[in-house]
Scaffold this motif. Sequence first.
Motif: not given
Length: 216
Positions: A5, A23, A26, A30, A116
Amino acid sequence: MKSLIEIYKESPETSGLTDKQLKIFQAAINLFAKKGYKDTSTKEIAREAGVSEGSLFKRFNNKEELLLSILKPMSRVILPEILNEFSEETMKSGYPTLHDFINVILRNRMEFFKANIDVLRIFIDEFIYDENIRQDMIDEIPYEYLKNINESFDKLKSDNLLIDWNNVEIFRFIFSTIFGYLAQHYFLFKSPNWDEEEEISHLVDFLVKGLTPDDK
């Protein structure tokens, strides 16, 4: 080592992201990790992030730019820091044996890799299968860090703790062995029931036996 981060906050590709853009970022990590970059659409990323597809294109021109924003800091910052810490640890006193050194280094890096794993999965997938992405990643690596690795291995050799092989070979054997372990348990197969502590101990022993000078 900085967290991912922190590194992303300082990276020119991702510094100053708004909450909405974070968002999106991320969600892309994902989905790329779960489905693969090529099988993920920008519409899916936006839906996962709970935003409109137009919001994605306000910061990232296309899906590839979003991917490179995830991957470039890995080559430019994360891998060099791992190499630099590796060499610094070697230069420190307090490791009377090769086993002590490899044990500490491997366990320390393993925790980072596991924490990670999604970003690493994306990095490895694209590095292996996409020639253009691979070249972009290679171009981002500051090669002065490879000099530090050479100095580290030379120091271990001078202390008669490391076999007198070519440093490139030694580097390849160490990291291909570690990568093989990670690939088996985290990338290629899910292995929920293995004894991780025992396997890491075996991994350390394997590397030490292979890299210890014959007269030791």
